[in-house]
Motif scaffolding. Structure first.
Motif, PDB file in Angstrom:
ATOM      1  N   ASP A  89      -6.792  12.047  -9.999  1.00  0.00           N
ATOM      2  CA  ASP A  89      -5.750  12.896  -9.431  1.00  0.00           C
ATOM      3  C   ASP A  89      -5.713  12.862  -7.907  1.00  0.00           C
ATOM      4  OD1 ASP A  89      -4.810  13.705 -11.863  1.00  0.00           O
ATOM      5  OD2 ASP A  89      -5.975  15.554 -11.937  1.00  0.00           O
ATOM      6  N   PHE A  90      -6.660  12.164  -7.274  1.00  0.00           N
ATOM      7  CA  PHE A  90      -6.686  12.117  -5.818  1.00  0.00           C
ATOM      8  C   PHE A  90      -6.777  10.687  -5.316  1.00  0.00           C
ATOM      9  CE2 PHE A  90      -9.545  11.666  -2.089  1.00  0.00           C
ATOM     10  CZ  PHE A  90      -8.622  12.064  -1.123  1.00  0.00           C
ATOM     11  N   SER A  91      -6.034  10.405  -4.259  1.00  0.00           N
ATOM     12  CA  SER A  91      -6.161   9.116  -3.576  1.00  0.00           C
ATOM     13  C   SER A  91      -5.933   9.326  -2.086  1.00  0.00           C
ATOM     14  CB  SER A  91      -5.155   8.095  -4.119  1.00  0.00           C
ATOM     15  OG  SER A  91      -3.823   8.529  -3.903  1.00  0.00           O
ATOM     16  N   TYR A  92      -6.525   8.436  -1.292  1.00  0.00           N
ATOM     17  CA  TYR A  92      -6.345   8.472   0.159  1.00  0.00           C
ATOM     18  C   TYR A  92      -5.727   7.145   0.584  1.00  0.00           C
ATOM     19  CZ  TYR A  92      -7.412   8.361   5.151  1.00  0.00           C
ATOM     20  OH  TYR A  92      -7.320   8.258   6.512  1.00  0.00           O
ATOM     21  N   VAL A  93      -4.666   7.224   1.376  1.00  0.00           N
ATOM     22  CA  VAL A  93      -3.967   6.023   1.849  1.00  0.00           C
ATOM     23  C   VAL A  93      -4.022   6.018   3.373  1.00  0.00           C
ATOM     24  CG1 VAL A  93      -1.805   4.738   1.896  1.00  0.00           C
ATOM     25  CG2 VAL A  93      -2.416   6.072  -0.143  1.00  0.00           C
ATOM     26  N   ARG A  94      -4.641   4.980   3.935  1.00  0.00           N
ATOM     27  CA  ARG A  94      -4.714   4.852   5.387  1.00  0.00           C
ATOM     28  C   ARG A  94      -3.727   3.790   5.849  1.00  0.00           C
ATOM     29  NH1 ARG A  94      -7.524   2.233   9.747  1.00  0.00           N
ATOM     30  NH2 ARG A  94      -8.131   3.752  11.341  1.00  0.00           N
ATOM     31  N   LEU A  95      -2.827   4.186   6.749  1.00  0.00           N
ATOM     32  CA  LEU A  95      -1.859   3.242   7.302  1.00  0.00           C
ATOM     33  C   LEU A  95      -2.460   2.555   8.530  1.00  0.00           C
ATOM     34  CD1 LEU A  95       1.502   5.252   7.057  1.00  0.00           C
ATOM     35  CD2 LEU A  95       0.388   3.810   5.338  1.00  0.00           C
ATOM     36  N   GLU A  96      -2.300   1.235   8.605  1.00  0.00           N
ATOM     37  CA  GLU A  96      -2.841   0.457   9.716  1.00  0.00           C
ATOM     38  C   GLU A  96      -1.748  -0.457  10.263  1.00  0.00           C
ATOM     39  OE1 GLU A  96      -6.029  -1.740   8.037  1.00  0.00           O
ATOM     40  OE2 GLU A  96      -7.247   0.029   7.548  1.00  0.00           O
ATOM     41  N   ARG A  97      -1.688  -0.555  11.594  1.00  0.00           N
ATOM     42  CA  ARG A  97      -0.735  -1.459  12.221  1.00  0.00           C
ATOM     43  C   ARG A  97      -1.381  -2.842  12.372  1.00  0.00           C
ATOM     44  NH1 ARG A  97       3.808  -0.277  14.697  1.00  0.00           N
ATOM     45  NH2 ARG A  97       3.231   1.934  14.918  1.00  0.00           N
ATOM     46  N   ARG A  98      -0.775  -3.819  11.714  1.00  0.00           N
ATOM     47  CA  ARG A  98      -1.273  -5.186  11.782  1.00  0.00           C
ATOM     48  C   ARG A  98      -0.208  -6.100  12.388  1.00  0.00           C
ATOM     49  NH1 ARG A  98      -4.431  -5.857   5.926  1.00  0.00           N
ATOM     50  NH2 ARG A  98      -5.907  -4.113   6.244  1.00  0.00           N
TER      51      ARG A  98
ATOM     52  N   MET B 166      -3.783   6.129  12.531  1.00  0.00           N
ATOM     53  CA  MET B 166      -3.647   6.469  13.938  1.00  0.00           C
ATOM     54  C   MET B 166      -2.277   7.078  14.230  1.00  0.00           C
ATOM     55  SD  MET B 166      -5.475   3.140  15.689  1.00  0.00           S
ATOM     56  CE  MET B 166      -5.368   3.858  17.326  1.00  0.00           C
ATOM     57  N   ASN B 167      -2.149   7.663  15.424  1.00  0.00           N
ATOM     58  CA  ASN B 167      -0.868   8.223  15.832  1.00  0.00           C
ATOM     59  C   ASN B 167       0.215   7.147  15.848  1.00  0.00           C
ATOM     60  OD1 ASN B 167      -1.852  10.827  16.214  1.00  0.00           O
ATOM     61  ND2 ASN B 167      -2.376  10.463  18.349  1.00  0.00           N
ATOM     62  N   ASN B 168       1.424   7.573  15.499  1.00  0.00           N
ATOM     63  CA  ASN B 168       2.609   6.719  15.574  1.00  0.00           C
ATOM     64  C   ASN B 168       2.524   5.501  14.655  1.00  0.00           C
ATOM     65  OD1 ASN B 168       5.218   6.399  16.708  1.00  0.00           O
ATOM     66  ND2 ASN B 168       4.471   4.770  18.044  1.00  0.00           N
ATOM     67  N   VAL B 169       1.773   5.636  13.568  1.00  0.00           N
ATOM     68  CA  VAL B 169       1.683   4.531  12.615  1.00  0.00           C
ATOM     69  C   VAL B 169       2.649   4.716  11.450  1.00  0.00           C
ATOM     70  CG1 VAL B 169      -0.111   5.445  11.068  1.00  0.00           C
ATOM     71  CG2 VAL B 169      -0.014   2.979  11.554  1.00  0.00           C
TER      72      VAL B 169
END
Length: 382
Positions: free
Chosen positions: A348-357, A49-52
């Motif tokens: 060669d590919f990965s996806y990292v999702r940042l989450e505010r907890r 999300m924005n600002n994470v």
């Protein structure tokens, strides 16, 4: 010993060791008290999300590779569109510390296949250089020639104001391999107490508003060295009509023209933002061989239906130029198209999702199978 030319950047970076970032940890930097990124690959996409903190991850990597530059934090301001900063503030660097707390050191830890590096930035309110007889230290001041200078001869010594400094240290495992202090004055001079003896990758940052500006010098160097065909082949993945790219002098400016089989060549800017942005990305990789390319909001200016071909081109370019790509995105289409561009078992590919907890920012790492399951079940993974 005399170090001339251009900037401390070249001196610092030519002394660094080459490796690919496999994982990293960020502590007390911007919005991160502590963030662990356990898996980074040849191409890593960051979402959330924005600002994470997606852009702050890029900033932290850029900071790590800028550790030997006297204006490393001034460049961070510039990347975010802040062009003027008061040098009179005693807390000039505090904006980059978590919750403005300058009493907690910034730490950026990167690991490759086997070795861990840790860059630390800490406030020192009473810095006093260790003047040791004939021992010489490198003193760099913007606008002057780089060279070896006894610290005691530096304009009569260190003023009380300049004793407020930012200490920079770099460790390889437990061994100290670089140490310096940036002094607080309008010129941001740096005192290098332990020069670096290794060589790391070079990091380059591409911001959304800068991708319309094409690296003319990189294009010229490729042309002179008869390697321009590599860029043409990459552009053909996106636009099969491309036959050639050339640099033309228009008024006092150099303009890039593209041949797509018409009676005359066209300015590449007439082909739309997408082609211009892609050429900027390819040239950034070409001028950053064996390096790390950081791209903020990679989908900007690119039509979603072209995304599959865009990623084919970027994937191929990363192989050709051996360049690690770490990019941020808000786009579901961008994420799905890169997922479709890689084989299921591709590492060669990965996806990292940042989450505010509740306890801060957390990084959730997705592999190909994780993304496949998320897409099949229409889960929100951006």
């Amino acid at each position: 010993m005399s170090l001339n030319v251009l900037s401390l950047t070249r001196y610092f970076l030519t002394k660094l060791r080459c490796f690919m970032i496999k994982s990293m940890k960020i502590e007390n930097f911007k919005g991160f008290k502590e963030l662990n990124l356990p898996r980074l690959t040849k191409i890593t996409l960051l979402g959330g999300m924005n600002n994470v903190g997606k852009s702050s991850v890029l900033d932290s990597i850029f900071l790590f590779f800028s550790g030997g530059q006297q204006d490393l934090f001034i460049k961070q301001y510039g990347l975010r569109g802040i062009n003027e900063v008061s040098m009179d503030r005693s807390d000039i660097w505090a904006d980059f510390f978590y919750e403005l707390n300058i009493n907690e050191d910034i730490k950026i830890s990167l690991r490759d296949e086997a070795v861990k590096y840790v860059l630390e930035c800490r406030y020192d309110h009473e810095y006093r250089p260790n003047v040791n007889g004939a021992r010489q230290q490198i003193v760099v001041q913007r606008g002057t020639e780089l060279g070896m200078t006894p610290i005691a001869n530096m304009n009569g010594g260190i003023s009380a104001e300049e004793r407020v400094s930012l200490g920079i240290v770099l460790h390889k495992e437990e061994k100290l391999i670089y140490q310096a202090h940036i002094l607080r004055n309008p010129f941001q001079p740096i005192v290098i107490e332990k020069p670096l003896e290794e060589k790391l990758r070079i990091a380059k940052m591409l911001m959304p508003d800068r991708r319309r500006f094409i690296d003319v010098r990189a294009l010229s160097e490729l042309d002179i060295s008869n390697r321009l065909s590599m860029i043409i082949d990459l552009l053909k993945i996106i636009e099969p009509r491309v036959k050639g790219v050339s640099l033309a002098q228009v008024s006092n400016l150099g303009e890039i023209y593209i041949d797509i089989g018409l009676p005359r060549k066209m300015p590449i800017k007439m082909m739309g933002d997408g082609m211009t942005h892609l050429l900027s990305i390819f040239l950034a990789m070409a001028s950053n061989v064996h390096g790390v390319l950081l791209i903020d909001e990679i989908e900007n200016g690119l039509y979603y239906e072209t995304m599959p071909n865009v990623w084919k081109g970027i994937k191929k370019a990363s192989e050709v130029f051996d360049c690690q790509i770490i990019a941020t995105t808000h786009s579901y289409e961008c994420l799905k198209s890169i997922y479709e561009s890689f084989d299921e078992e591709n590492d060669d590919f990965s996806y990292v999702r940042l989450e505010r907890r509740e306890k801060g920012i957390h990084a959730e790492v997705y592999n190909q199978k994780d993304l496949e399951w998320a897409f099949e079940n229409n889960l929100e993974v951006r």
